[in-house]
Design an enzyme around this catalytic site. Structure first.
Site, PDB file in Angstrom:
ATOM      1  N   LYS A  22     -17.373   2.476  -3.924  1.00 22.01           N
ATOM      2  CA  LYS A  22     -16.248   1.614  -3.582  1.00 22.01           C
ATOM      3  C   LYS A  22     -14.994   2.430  -3.274  1.00 22.01           C
ATOM      4  O   LYS A  22     -14.283   2.167  -2.298  1.00 22.01           O
ATOM      5  CB  LYS A  22     -15.967   0.657  -4.741  1.00 22.01           C
ATOM      6  CG  LYS A  22     -14.652  -0.109  -4.642  1.00 22.01           C
ATOM      7  CD  LYS A  22     -14.362  -0.895  -5.889  1.00 22.01           C
ATOM      8  CE  LYS A  22     -13.810  -0.052  -7.019  1.00 22.01           C
ATOM      9  NZ  LYS A  22     -12.328   0.088  -6.988  1.00 22.01           N
ATOM     10  N   ASN A  23     -14.726   3.434  -4.080  1.00 21.56           N
ATOM     11  CA  ASN A  23     -13.495   4.210  -3.928  1.00 21.56           C
ATOM     12  C   ASN A  23     -13.533   5.169  -2.744  1.00 21.56           C
ATOM     13  O   ASN A  23     -12.523   5.796  -2.423  1.00 21.56           O
ATOM     14  CB  ASN A  23     -13.190   4.968  -5.220  1.00 21.56           C
ATOM     15  CG  ASN A  23     -12.734   4.048  -6.331  1.00 21.56           C
ATOM     16  OD1 ASN A  23     -12.272   2.942  -6.090  1.00 21.56           O
ATOM     17  ND2 ASN A  23     -12.882   4.494  -7.569  1.00 21.56           N
ATOM     18  N   ARG A  96      -5.038  -2.921  -6.055  1.00 18.87           N
ATOM     19  CA  ARG A  96      -3.963  -1.997  -5.771  1.00 18.87           C
ATOM     20  C   ARG A  96      -4.274  -1.075  -4.594  1.00 18.87           C
ATOM     21  O   ARG A  96      -3.365  -0.568  -3.937  1.00 18.87           O
ATOM     22  CB  ARG A  96      -3.665  -1.158  -7.019  1.00 18.87           C
ATOM     23  CG  ARG A  96      -3.199  -1.955  -8.208  1.00 18.87           C
ATOM     24  CD  ARG A  96      -2.947  -1.048  -9.397  1.00 18.87           C
ATOM     25  NE  ARG A  96      -1.928  -0.066  -9.098  1.00 18.87           N
ATOM     26  CZ  ARG A  96      -0.623  -0.249  -9.267  1.00 18.87           C
ATOM     27  NH1 ARG A  96      -0.183  -1.409  -9.725  1.00 18.87           N
ATOM     28  NH2 ARG A  96       0.236   0.705  -8.988  1.00 18.87           N
ATOM     29  N   CYS A 120      -0.309  -3.216 -13.969  1.00 14.45           N
ATOM     30  CA  CYS A 120      -1.768  -3.142 -14.017  1.00 14.45           C
ATOM     31  C   CYS A 120      -2.191  -3.040 -15.469  1.00 14.45           C
ATOM     32  O   CYS A 120      -1.494  -2.470 -16.299  1.00 14.45           O
ATOM     33  CB  CYS A 120      -2.267  -1.924 -13.244  1.00 14.45           C
ATOM     34  SG  CYS A 120      -4.055  -1.724 -13.259  1.00 14.45           S
ATOM     35  N   ARG A 125       0.786   2.934 -12.725  1.00 17.13           N
ATOM     36  CA  ARG A 125       0.278   3.505 -11.475  1.00 17.13           C
ATOM     37  C   ARG A 125       1.259   3.308 -10.308  1.00 17.13           C
ATOM     38  O   ARG A 125       0.964   2.621  -9.331  1.00 17.13           O
ATOM     39  CB  ARG A 125      -1.088   2.904 -11.130  1.00 17.13           C
ATOM     40  CG  ARG A 125      -2.136   3.222 -12.167  1.00 17.13           C
ATOM     41  CD  ARG A 125      -3.528   3.104 -11.615  1.00 17.13           C
ATOM     42  NE  ARG A 125      -3.958   1.745 -11.493  1.00 17.13           N
ATOM     43  CZ  ARG A 125      -5.179   1.384 -11.095  1.00 17.13           C
ATOM     44  NH1 ARG A 125      -6.064   2.293 -10.790  1.00 17.13           N
ATOM     45  NH2 ARG A 125      -5.511   0.126 -10.993  1.00 17.13           N
ATOM     46  N   PRO A 126       2.456   3.898 -10.378  1.00 20.28           N
ATOM     47  CA  PRO A 126       3.459   3.684  -9.329  1.00 20.28           C
ATOM     48  C   PRO A 126       3.042   4.312  -8.005  1.00 20.28           C
ATOM     49  O   PRO A 126       2.217   5.217  -7.953  1.00 20.28           O
ATOM     50  CB  PRO A 126       4.705   4.385  -9.891  1.00 20.28           C
ATOM     51  CG  PRO A 126       4.160   5.424 -10.809  1.00 20.28           C
ATOM     52  CD  PRO A 126       2.923   4.822 -11.408  1.00 20.28           C
ATOM     53  N   LEU A 129       4.950   8.331  -5.054  1.00 17.28           N
ATOM     54  CA  LEU A 129       4.531   9.512  -4.312  1.00 17.28           C
ATOM     55  C   LEU A 129       4.125   9.165  -2.886  1.00 17.28           C
ATOM     56  O   LEU A 129       4.355   9.945  -1.962  1.00 17.28           O
ATOM     57  CB  LEU A 129       3.390  10.223  -5.040  1.00 17.28           C
ATOM     58  CG  LEU A 129       3.766  10.849  -6.390  1.00 17.28           C
ATOM     59  CD1 LEU A 129       2.526  11.396  -7.090  1.00 17.28           C
ATOM     60  CD2 LEU A 129       4.800  11.954  -6.204  1.00 17.28           C
ATOM     61  N   ASP A 309     -12.405   7.044 -15.158  1.00 21.37           N
ATOM     62  CA  ASP A 309     -13.213   5.845 -14.916  1.00 21.37           C
ATOM     63  C   ASP A 309     -14.516   5.837 -15.711  1.00 21.37           C
ATOM     64  O   ASP A 309     -15.255   4.842 -15.671  1.00 21.37           O
ATOM     65  CB  ASP A 309     -13.536   5.708 -13.417  1.00 21.37           C
ATOM     66  CG  ASP A 309     -12.372   5.117 -12.639  1.00 21.37           C
ATOM     67  OD1 ASP A 309     -11.376   4.697 -13.265  1.00 21.37           O
ATOM     68  OD2 ASP A 309     -12.445   5.078 -11.395  1.00 21.37           O
ATOM     69  N   ILE A 331      -4.874  10.430 -18.054  1.00 26.22           N
ATOM     70  CA  ILE A 331      -4.551   9.925 -16.715  1.00 26.22           C
ATOM     71  C   ILE A 331      -3.706   8.659 -16.794  1.00 26.22           C
ATOM     72  O   ILE A 331      -2.645   8.561 -16.158  1.00 26.22           O
ATOM     73  CB  ILE A 331      -5.836   9.660 -15.908  1.00 26.22           C
ATOM     74  CG1 ILE A 331      -6.764  10.877 -15.935  1.00 26.22           C
ATOM     75  CG2 ILE A 331      -5.477   9.262 -14.479  1.00 26.22           C
ATOM     76  CD1 ILE A 331      -6.169  12.133 -15.337  1.00 26.22           C
ATOM     77  N   ARG A 401     -15.640  -6.406  -9.108  1.00 34.35           N
ATOM     78  CA  ARG A 401     -14.775  -5.659  -8.202  1.00 34.35           C
ATOM     79  C   ARG A 401     -15.411  -4.332  -7.794  1.00 34.35           C
ATOM     80  O   ARG A 401     -15.132  -3.821  -6.701  1.00 34.35           O
ATOM     81  CB  ARG A 401     -13.425  -5.378  -8.860  1.00 34.35           C
ATOM     82  CG  ARG A 401     -12.484  -6.557  -8.964  1.00 34.35           C
ATOM     83  CD  ARG A 401     -11.131  -6.103  -9.497  1.00 34.35           C
ATOM     84  NE  ARG A 401     -10.697  -4.913  -8.785  1.00 34.35           N
ATOM     85  CZ  ARG A 401     -10.201  -3.828  -9.372  1.00 34.35           C
ATOM     86  NH1 ARG A 401     -10.085  -3.763 -10.673  1.00 34.35           N
ATOM     87  NH2 ARG A 401      -9.821  -2.792  -8.635  1.00 34.35           N
TER      88      ARG A 401
END
Length: 423
Positions: A22-23, A96, A120, A125-126, A129, A309, A331, A401
């Site tokens: 997925k990622n 996101r 979240c 998780r801004p 950047l 994860d 993280i 998801r």
């Protein structure tokens, strides 16, 4: 709302085909915005996040079609023109990763309006950047009523240093830089296989990229990109979850369609717990769960370290290990919500900030529990497979998801699990 009912205590036996990542598929889908030609993606997993981003791309003006194959799915996307530059909050709040359209939209069309993701369950998780990097590339960024508004006639190459490693930030800026004028260098870039897979697709589309998979990525901008055909890499987190499932049930599984080199850190840490994992052909792994798991500490890190994860799944395994395991999450600052649910099932866990101490071996018993996020869902499934009695997991839309029909894959290897759908 769907829920899982699991009757635990059955060792898993058989073969599991691992789906596409997925990622890796999500940024590949976003990359299709960089060209007016068709992009064909194979081995795309059939999960909720893919459907969400596909809906967003169609809202922006893309045409898409999907064919479902026995192994993997093929998705074709083509965006001839931009109908609407906006990624609305209603879609971004579901996922996101929708922010990945920001760079491609500005690079090709010169404008984008993307909702800020908001909070979240596993941390803030801004996206600062992403925005700093686009500004360095020459985009004008403003924030208006919860939306990021970006404009640029044409982006210009630059050097950008990531203060903290960001996978989606690296992907967003790498995509944007492919159509920028001149050379862009990304320093302290993410090294994940998913970043490398995106770079491979972009190169097929005509991009000039070197260094993907290292902390320094160099992109020389081109005038335009073409269509391409690409196969998405296997999902290393799904593979890791099934390795853990065999370990926690004392089972024996063969995983097919995996990339073992992407799993080195996971294989090493599960090995310390006593889980036996061996190669099985070029793209396969055989895993055997031991009679007794033994405690071992773990610290999450950016790739090639142990992935955040897999932290929740590791915690479920640690509840069944002899001794105490210390888990340190570096993280995300709030990724232990699953610990409370595991404790409802009998686990002995003490959480202190980013550190969790898991005291095993504790007998787990089935209980009603609630998933808080995608990977927390997986940890509760693992615990349910090992527990005595029936476990009921609510809010399993989280697991949908990122895992393709996980209950069906588990059923085929002997798990007593079923999905209950309620109106």
């Amino acid at each position: 709302m769907d829920r899982f009912l699991i009757q635990g205590g059955t060792p898993l036996e058989g073969r599991v085909v691992i789906s596409g990542a997925k990622n890796a598929a999500l940024p590949a889908m976003a990359a299709s915005l960089l060209t007016d030609q068709g992009v064909v993606l194979h081995n795309v997993p059939r999960v909720r996040d893919i459907a969400t981003l596909r809906s967003l791309l169609e809202d922006l003006g893309a045409d898409s079609s999907i064919t479902h194959d026995e192994i993997g799915n093929t998705l074709e996307i083509r965006t001839r023109r931009l109908i609407n530059p906006e990624a609305p909050y209603e879609l971004v709040k579901q996922m996101r990763a929708s922010v990945l359209v920001l760079g491609p939209l500005v690079a090709r069309f010169g404008e984008a309006r993307v909702s800020l993701p908001g909070g979240c369950a596993i941390g803030a998780r801004p996206v600062n950047l992403h925005l700093k990097g686009l500004e360095k590339l020459g985009a004008t960024i403003t924030l208006d009523h919860g939306y990021i508004q970006a404009h640029a006639d044409r982006l210009k190459g630059t050097t950008f240093y990531f203060d903290t490693i960001s996978v989606t930030g690296t992907e967003n800026l790498m995509m944007a830089a492919t159509l920028a004028e001149g050379e862009t260098v990304l320093e302290n870039a993410a090294r994940e296989p998913e970043v490398q897979d995106l770079a491979n697709l972009l190169r097929k589309m005509g991009a000039d990229i070197e260094g993907a998979g290292t902390p320094r990525i160099c992109i020389r901008g081109v005038g335009s990109l073409r269509g391409a055909e690409h196969t998405i890499i296997p999902d290393r987190i799904e593979a890791g979850t099934f390795l853990a499932a065999a370990g926690i049930t004392g089972g024996n599984l063969v995983l097919e369609h995996v990339e073992p080199q992407h799993l080195n850190a996971i294989i090493a840490k599960l090995g310390e717990l006593g889980v036996e994992i061996q190669p099985c052909g070029e793209h396969g792994l055989e895993v055997r769960g031991p009679a007794t798991l033994r405690a071992s500490d773990v610290t999450t890190q950016e790739y090639p370290g142990f992935p955040t994860d897999m932290q929740a799944q590791y915690m479920a395994l640690a509840t069944q290990a002899e001794g105490s395991s210390v888990i340190t999450e570096t993280i995300f600052e709030n990724r232990y919500l699953h610990a409370l649910e595991l404790m409802r099932m009998g686990a002995d866990i003490v959480v202190e900030g980013r550190r969790a101490v898991v005291r095993g071996k504790r007998r787990l018993s089935g209980a009603p529990v609630q998933a808080s996020d995608l990977r927390a869902s997986a940890s509760l499934v693992l615990a349910g497979l090992a527990a005595s009695g029936e476990t009921v997991i609510d809010r399993v839309y989280h697991i949908d998801r990122g895992y393709e029909r996980i209950e069906e894959k588990l059923m085929r290897v002997g798990a007593k699990i079923r999905r209950m759908t309620e109106d």
